[in-house]
Design a protein around this motif. Structure first.
Motif, PDB file in Angstrom:
ATOM      1  N   VAL A 218       3.305  -8.727   5.044  1.00 12.88           N
ATOM      2  CA  VAL A 218       1.986  -9.374   4.163  1.00 12.88           C
ATOM      3  C   VAL A 218       2.022  -8.222   2.784  1.00 12.88           C
ATOM      4  O   VAL A 218       2.142  -9.328   1.486  1.00 12.88           O
ATOM      5  CB  VAL A 218       0.506  -8.483   4.331  1.00 12.88           C
ATOM      6  CG1 VAL A 218      -0.289  -9.415   3.292  1.00 12.88           C
ATOM      7  CG2 VAL A 218       0.315  -9.997   5.809  1.00 12.88           C
ATOM      8  N   TYR A 219       2.218  -6.575   2.548  1.00 10.61           N
ATOM      9  CA  TYR A 219       2.696  -6.550   1.038  1.00 10.61           C
ATOM     10  C   TYR A 219       4.071  -6.941   0.519  1.00 10.61           C
ATOM     11  O   TYR A 219       3.832  -7.299  -0.717  1.00 10.61           O
ATOM     12  CB  TYR A 219       3.158  -5.329   1.417  1.00 10.61           C
ATOM     13  CG  TYR A 219       3.681  -3.879   0.299  1.00 10.61           C
ATOM     14  CD1 TYR A 219       2.567  -3.974  -0.752  1.00 10.61           C
ATOM     15  CD2 TYR A 219       4.541  -3.912   0.102  1.00 10.61           C
ATOM     16  CE1 TYR A 219       3.240  -3.388  -1.852  1.00 10.61           C
ATOM     17  CE2 TYR A 219       5.316  -2.507  -0.333  1.00 10.61           C
ATOM     18  CZ  TYR A 219       4.591  -2.724  -2.101  1.00 10.61           C
ATOM     19  OH  TYR A 219       5.077  -2.103  -2.868  1.00 10.61           O
ATOM     20  N   GLY A 220       5.063  -7.363   1.376  1.00 12.13           N
ATOM     21  CA  GLY A 220       6.383  -8.125   0.787  1.00 12.13           C
ATOM     22  C   GLY A 220       5.975  -9.268   0.503  1.00 12.13           C
ATOM     23  O   GLY A 220       6.597  -9.726  -0.836  1.00 12.13           O
ATOM     24  N   VAL A 221       5.438  -9.638   0.752  1.00  9.50           N
ATOM     25  CA  VAL A 221       5.050 -11.731   0.532  1.00  9.50           C
ATOM     26  C   VAL A 221       4.761 -11.542  -1.004  1.00  9.50           C
ATOM     27  O   VAL A 221       4.650 -12.207  -2.007  1.00  9.50           O
ATOM     28  CB  VAL A 221       4.250 -12.418   1.160  1.00  9.50           C
ATOM     29  CG1 VAL A 221       3.386 -13.528   0.591  1.00  9.50           C
ATOM     30  CG2 VAL A 221       4.855 -12.359   2.554  1.00  9.50           C
ATOM     31  N   ILE A 222       3.616 -10.276  -0.775  1.00  2.00           N
ATOM     32  CA  ILE A 222       2.308 -10.315  -2.741  1.00  2.00           C
ATOM     33  C   ILE A 222       3.395  -9.626  -3.476  1.00  2.00           C
ATOM     34  O   ILE A 222       3.367 -10.154  -4.659  1.00  2.00           O
ATOM     35  CB  ILE A 222       1.440  -9.358  -2.363  1.00  2.00           C
ATOM     36  CG1 ILE A 222       0.381  -9.950  -1.452  1.00  2.00           C
ATOM     37  CG2 ILE A 222       0.608  -9.049  -3.771  1.00  2.00           C
ATOM     38  CD1 ILE A 222      -0.681  -9.621  -0.998  1.00  2.00           C
ATOM     39  N   PHE A 223       4.123  -8.749  -3.219  1.00  2.00           N
ATOM     40  CA  PHE A 223       4.866  -7.730  -3.876  1.00  2.00           C
ATOM     41  C   PHE A 223       6.012  -8.866  -4.409  1.00  2.00           C
ATOM     42  O   PHE A 223       6.815  -8.503  -5.681  1.00  2.00           O
ATOM     43  CB  PHE A 223       5.293  -6.342  -3.490  1.00  2.00           C
ATOM     44  CG  PHE A 223       6.997  -6.205  -4.382  1.00  2.00           C
ATOM     45  CD1 PHE A 223       5.947  -4.933  -5.497  1.00  2.00           C
ATOM     46  CD2 PHE A 223       7.848  -5.980  -4.748  1.00  2.00           C
ATOM     47  CE1 PHE A 223       5.951  -3.989  -5.774  1.00  2.00           C
ATOM     48  CE2 PHE A 223       8.744  -5.223  -5.604  1.00  2.00           C
ATOM     49  CZ  PHE A 223       7.196  -4.545  -6.506  1.00  2.00           C
ATOM     50  N   ALA A 224       6.933  -9.569  -3.411  1.00  2.00           N
ATOM     51  CA  ALA A 224       8.229 -10.772  -4.022  1.00  2.00           C
ATOM     52  C   ALA A 224       7.584 -11.095  -5.063  1.00  2.00           C
ATOM     53  O   ALA A 224       7.917 -11.580  -6.155  1.00  2.00           O
ATOM     54  CB  ALA A 224       8.382 -10.565  -2.896  1.00  2.00           C
ATOM     55  N   THR A 225       6.877 -12.113  -4.194  1.00  3.46           N
ATOM     56  CA  THR A 225       6.470 -13.329  -5.334  1.00  3.46           C
ATOM     57  C   THR A 225       5.372 -12.892  -6.858  1.00  3.46           C
ATOM     58  O   THR A 225       5.878 -13.705  -8.091  1.00  3.46           O
ATOM     59  CB  THR A 225       4.973 -13.731  -4.652  1.00  3.46           C
ATOM     60  OG1 THR A 225       5.034 -14.782  -2.879  1.00  3.46           O
ATOM     61  CG2 THR A 225       4.147 -14.757  -5.037  1.00  3.46           C
ATOM     62  N   LEU A 226       4.682 -11.761  -7.191  1.00  3.27           N
ATOM     63  CA  LEU A 226       4.270 -11.611  -8.104  1.00  3.27           C
ATOM     64  C   LEU A 226       6.331 -10.855  -9.041  1.00  3.27           C
ATOM     65  O   LEU A 226       5.507 -11.567 -10.684  1.00  3.27           O
ATOM     66  CB  LEU A 226       3.723 -10.278  -8.262  1.00  3.27           C
ATOM     67  CG  LEU A 226       2.112 -10.789  -7.776  1.00  3.27           C
ATOM     68  CD1 LEU A 226       1.154  -9.356  -7.377  1.00  3.27           C
ATOM     69  CD2 LEU A 226       1.969 -11.791  -7.803  1.00  3.27           C
TER      70      LEU A 226
END
Length: 291
Positions: free
Chosen positions: A193-201
């Motif tokens: 989930v951290y990867g989803v948020i970080f990559a998106t931003l």
């Protein structure tokens, strides 16, 4: 680690070498009615020659850590598709720079530096979570672009529309691979989930810097009418992106649970039977299906 595997009714991936050309007559405002949207896409395109080689290197480093022979073959096909994507975007981005947006080269240098830093100084777990997170975002974008294609690409330059929609049809086609690799090697839910948020931003940050630079060059950034149009378009983006992003962050989520748009399946089927002619879409009738 996740026990979810990809669906078996999904078409096999193939690496398509598209005969795209980007001659000098392409206007950076390739959707003349929506210059703000044109530059939003241009800004995203600018990231691809740095983001996608980073994803390729990350996935290649994952191969020795994956036990499944089937998944290894999927990763290799994923690498092949992403390799074609960034090469086509590199050609298009070079055209944008040649058209007078030299400021983009500074943004390119920063992107290269950041992705190099991720690879050098961050763990493989971080980089693979970034890859899985980016692909979760890309899947949501792909569904939006296809479902909203008449508004976004209708009567636009068919060469650019064809590039973008080909790219995101293949994002749908390889939607399972990065998360399957992450689950096979690490499988930590909260870090994914951290990867989803970080990559998106992270991708949004660089895309925004690029389209802001182009709008400033055009004299539109401080134009209230243009800024209002940009606000409406970014609102449209987030309105369509937030639901799939929330779904991507749920426990037990797997992209195979997301039904592919019929248009993307029809695109693949028609491409398989008419490879050369199919490189250029008819944007005067882009809402039509290929079936």
């Amino acid at each position: 680690m996740s026990s979810i595997t990809k669906t078996t009714d999904k078409p096999d991936m193939i690496v398509r070498k598209m005969p795209f050309e980007f001659p000098n007559d392409i206007d950076p405002h390739w959707n003349p009615d929506k210059p703000e949207w044109s530059h939003m896409v241009n800004g995203t395109s600018l990231a691809m020659p740095f983001l996608e080689p980073y994803l390729i290197r990350t996935m290649r480093k994952s191969l020795p850590l994956i036990d499944s022979g089937t998944l290894k073959e999927d990763v290799k096909l994923y690498i092949g598709q992403e390799g074609q994507h960034f090469q086509q975007h590199r050609k298009f981005n070079d055209l944008l720079i040649e058209k007078g947006y030299a400021e983009l080269t500074n943004i390119e240098r920063q992107m290269k530096q950041e992705f190099d830093d991720f690879e050098k100084n961050r763990s493989h777990k971080f980089n693979l979570a970034y890859a899985a997170g980016f692909e979760s975002m890309a899947l949501g974008v792909a569904h939006w672009l296809i479902n909203d294609r008449e508004y976004l690409f209708g009567h636009a330059d068919s060469r650019v529309a064809s590039l973008v929609l080909w790219h995101f049809v293949e994002e749908i086609e390889h939607k399972n691979v990065a998360i399957d690799a992450y689950n096979a090697v690490y499988g930590h839910y909260f870090y994914r989930v951290y990867g989803v948020i970080f990559a998106t931003l992270h991708v949004i940050k660089h895309s925004r810097r690029a389209y802001q630079a182009m709008l400033k060059k055009d004299g539109l950034w401080n134009n209230l009418r243009s800024r209002w149009k940009l606000l409406k378009m970014t609102t449209r983006f987030f309105r369509n992106m937030l639901p799939p992003m929330i779904v991507a962050c749920l426990p037990g989520h797997h992209p195979s649970q997301v039904k592919d748009p019929q248009w993307s399946l029809d695109w693949i089927a028609r491409y398989d039977s008419n490879t050369d002619e199919f490189a250029i879409l008819d944007t005067t009738n882009i809402s039509a299906s290929f079936s």
